[in-house]
Scaffold this motif. Structure first.
Motif, mmCIF file in Angstrom:
data_model
loop_
_atom_site.group_PDB
_atom_site.id
_atom_site.type_symbol
_atom_site.label_atom_id
_atom_site.label_comp_id
_atom_site.label_asym_id
_atom_site.label_seq_id
_atom_site.Cartn_x
_atom_site.Cartn_y
_atom_site.Cartn_z
ATOM 1 N N GLN A 31 -6.704 5.977 7.128
ATOM 2 C CA GLN A 31 -5.601 5.086 6.923
ATOM 3 C C GLN A 31 -4.848 5.172 8.434
ATOM 4 O O GLN A 31 -4.951 6.228 8.836
ATOM 5 N N PRO A 39 -6.755 2.059 3.088
ATOM 6 C CA PRO A 39 -7.799 2.913 3.746
ATOM 7 C C PRO A 39 -8.891 1.895 4.428
ATOM 8 O O PRO A 39 -9.008 0.697 3.812
ATOM 9 N N TRP A 71 0.811 -1.094 -0.075
ATOM 10 C CA TRP A 71 -0.171 0.141 -0.062
ATOM 11 C C TRP A 71 0.895 1.071 0.021
ATOM 12 O O TRP A 71 1.819 1.371 0.685
#
Length: 413
Positions: free
Chosen positions: A373, A362, A355
């Motif tokens: 996040q 998220p 990510w």
């Protein structure tokens, strides 16, 4: 102990060192003609990126450290460069993954066919973990490195382990073969990964090497979730089995079950029991209807002496009562919801590595009514978790077909 192999050591995500770094700078991208990386990335992903309900965060410095080729770039730019050739290959074959892999397999065979002459051996097989399903007939040579530096082949045993002697060639012909093999290997891997991204099986950022924290969290959390999921699945299976057993005589009293077992039985049908060709029991209790069924045509049907029939009645009653008790004990109205929640959590953590935001992807906060996040932050030598908002994508979908969502319970305020 050998140090951790990172993408910066080899140039490729998922490349454990057997293939060198081959530049993608000249990747040809078949898109609609726009120069906007965001539009190109969405087209290459078959609309997956555009359907995300949030914007993909700028690259955190921890991700850039693991993926130095992304420095100074937006995620979409890196995505377009990484999957440009893979997208072209898929588009040229009408999106047919099998056709692309067949074509690349033929290309790889052509590259490998050059190696026996270069090394003076009879045959060279692909690297053991190159997604090629061919295996050695015995002990044979196989590629252990291919790239701009040339080619290295190693002796592979029956188990596919490269634990024997190695030969290296760095001639011009070997370097050319190494580059071509590395490109074919990288394209084969990227085509597979892009297909998974397009289908929703993998997150769009799956091509990025994860940070150590992401990888560690994935390795710690996913096995625990798997264990709990398996436990609940076993409980559900046991419940279903008990419910099916109990349903056979559902709602019947012991007397009614006995009547159900004894009712069809007769004793004067000439059913005998033989042992070693000698009759040992005659005129046994049996169900006449079984004579015309598959068991009867095969020469064997269920038959009982008086004592055996009594035992069968007892077994049937006790089995029904045990099944009813098991079904009641295992009844859990909330099990299905917990199982679905755990599966969603597992899916979420499966998609964490890579990510771009630096830690966890998220999650939707019902308290805040926004996507957020989570990032670990070190302050004063102590680690704490920080929650930050993620921009929602205007008009972005909140449901993803095929389970391609990132739902979690309320994170709280």
């Amino acid at each position: 102990m050998a140090g951790k192999i990172r993408k910066r050591d080899t140039g490729e995500a998922g490349n454990k060192g057997e293939f060198g770094n081959v530049s993608r700078r000249d990747a040809e991208v078949l898109v609609s003609g726009t120069s906007d990386p965001a539009v190109q990335a969405d087209e290459i992903s078959a609309g997956v990126i555009g359907r995300l309900p949030y914007e993909i965060s700028p690259l955190d410095e921890s991700i850039v450290r693991e993926n130095p080729e992304m420095e100074g770039r937006a995620f979409e730019e890196g995505f377009v460069e990484h999957f440009g050739d893979a997208s072209t290959a898929l588009d040229e074959h009408g999106g047919d993954l099998d056709a692309v892999l067949t074509h690349l397999g033929a290309e790889q065979d052509q590259r490998l066919a050059r190696l026996p002459r270069i090394f003076g051996v009879d045959r060279v097989l692909p690297a053991p973990d190159s997604d090629d399903d061919r295996t050695a007939d015995g002990e044979e040579w196989a590629v252990s490195y291919a790239g701009p530096g040339g080619v290295v082949i190693s002796w592979m045993d029956h188990d596919g382990e490269l634990d024997g002697p190695s030969l290296r060639r760095t001639t011009a012909a070997a370097k050319d073969a190494g580059v071509r093999l590395a490109r074919t290997h990288a394209l084969r891997r990227d085509v597979n990964l892009l297909s998974e991204i397009r289908s929703g099986a993998k997150a769009p950022w799956a091509f990025l090497s994860p940070t150590g924290r992401q990888q560690q969290r994935h390795e710690n959390v996913v096995p625990r979730l798997d264990s709990e999921i398996q436990r609940l699945v076993r409980e559900q299976e046991e419940f279903e089995q008990a419910r099916r057993r109990a349903a056979t005589d559902a709602g019947l009293s012991d007397k009614q079950i006995e009547q159900k077992v004894r009712g069809p039985m007769v004793k004067d049908g000439g059913i005998h029991r033989f042992q070693w060709g000698r009759k040992v029991e005659e005129n046994l209790w049996h169900d006449p209807s079984e004579k015309d069924g598959p068991a009867g045509r095969g020469g064997y049907i269920a038959a009982y002496t008086d004592d055996e029939l009594n035992e069968e009645v007892k077994r049937r009653i006790e089995g029904t009562r045990r099944a009813e008790e098991d079904a009641e004990r295992l009844t859990d109205p909330g099990r299905s919801a917990r199982l679905e929640d755990l599966r969603q959590r597992r899916e979420y953590y499966e998609r964490c590595p890579g990510w771009p935001g630096g830690d966890l992807p998220p999650q939707w906060s019902t308290a805040r009514q926004e996507w957020v996040q989570m990032n670990a932050v070190v302050e004063g030598g102590r680690l704490r978790t920080e929650m930050s908002p993620v921009l929602s994508r205007p008009g972005g979908a909140t449901d993803f077909p095929g389970g391609d969502r990132y739902p979690v319970p309320d994170l709280g305020a």
